[in-house]
Write a protein that holds these residues in place. Sequence first.
Motif, mmCIF file in Angstrom:
data_model
loop_
_atom_site.group_PDB
_atom_site.id
_atom_site.type_symbol
_atom_site.label_atom_id
_atom_site.label_comp_id
_atom_site.label_asym_id
_atom_site.label_seq_id
_atom_site.Cartn_x
_atom_site.Cartn_y
_atom_site.Cartn_z
ATOM 1 N N THR A 1 33.616 23.457 -2.157
ATOM 2 C CA THR A 1 33.665 24.187 -0.887
ATOM 3 C C THR A 1 32.262 24.623 -0.485
ATOM 4 O O THR A 1 31.348 24.700 -1.313
ATOM 5 C CB THR A 1 34.559 25.434 -1.006
ATOM 6 N N GLN A 2 32.115 24.941 0.792
ATOM 7 C CA GLN A 2 30.830 25.447 1.270
ATOM 8 C C GLN A 2 30.498 26.772 0.602
ATOM 9 O O GLN A 2 29.336 27.041 0.289
ATOM 10 C CB GLN A 2 30.868 25.604 2.791
ATOM 11 N N GLU A 3 31.506 27.581 0.356
ATOM 12 C CA GLU A 3 31.286 28.860 -0.315
ATOM 13 C C GLU A 3 30.741 28.644 -1.727
ATOM 14 O O GLU A 3 29.795 29.320 -2.146
ATOM 15 C CB GLU A 3 32.588 29.658 -0.361
ATOM 16 N N GLU A 4 31.320 27.688 -2.456
ATOM 17 C CA GLU A 4 30.856 27.403 -3.814
ATOM 18 C C GLU A 4 29.441 26.827 -3.797
ATOM 19 O O GLU A 4 28.612 27.178 -4.646
ATOM 20 C CB GLU A 4 31.814 26.442 -4.522
ATOM 21 N N THR B 1 31.482 15.713 6.306
ATOM 22 C CA THR B 1 32.163 16.804 5.623
ATOM 23 C C THR B 1 33.655 16.742 5.901
ATOM 24 O O THR B 1 34.104 16.181 6.903
ATOM 25 C CB THR B 1 31.627 18.181 6.086
ATOM 26 N N GLY C 1 27.179 27.497 -1.614
ATOM 27 C CA GLY C 1 26.323 28.648 -1.349
ATOM 28 C C GLY C 1 26.065 29.457 -2.602
ATOM 29 O O GLY C 1 24.930 29.848 -2.885
ATOM 30 N N THR D 1 24.263 32.002 1.603
ATOM 31 C CA THR D 1 25.573 32.338 2.141
ATOM 32 C C THR D 1 26.316 31.075 2.580
ATOM 33 O O THR D 1 25.702 30.030 2.825
ATOM 34 C CB THR D 1 25.449 33.266 3.368
ATOM 35 N N ARG D 2 27.635 31.196 2.705
ATOM 36 C CA ARG D 2 28.447 30.084 3.193
ATOM 37 C C ARG D 2 28.011 29.716 4.611
ATOM 38 O O ARG D 2 27.978 28.539 4.975
ATOM 39 C CB ARG D 2 29.937 30.449 3.178
ATOM 40 N N VAL E 1 24.972 27.516 4.434
ATOM 41 C CA VAL E 1 25.369 26.171 4.007
ATOM 42 C C VAL E 1 26.024 25.423 5.167
ATOM 43 O O VAL E 1 25.710 24.260 5.428
ATOM 44 C CB VAL E 1 26.302 26.237 2.780
ATOM 45 N N ALA E 2 26.933 26.078 5.880
ATOM 46 C CA ALA E 2 27.626 25.451 7.009
ATOM 47 C C ALA E 2 26.639 25.016 8.093
ATOM 48 O O ALA E 2 26.758 23.918 8.657
ATOM 49 C CB ALA E 2 28.667 26.401 7.578
#
Length: 76
Positions: free
Chosen positions: A24-27, A54, A29, A35-36, A39-40
Amino acid sequence: QGAEHRLAAQLLAEADGEGQVRVTQEELGFRIGATRITVARLLRKWVDRGWVSTGYGRVCVLRVQPLRELSQAGQA
């Protein structure tokens, strides 16, 4: 080394033989210390350039060379 350089290096390190990174983007990051949202934003820019695609819980590296150059520029 900025988030852009760290993200490029992380994607190259984690990509499987088909260029897939299942994360995931959160992971991502968390792994690169960003931060997510950061990354996004970076992934969106790279999607627009045709470097990656993506999907839910995955990133696919489409063009290795620009990401490699970016990751190496962060090491200089």
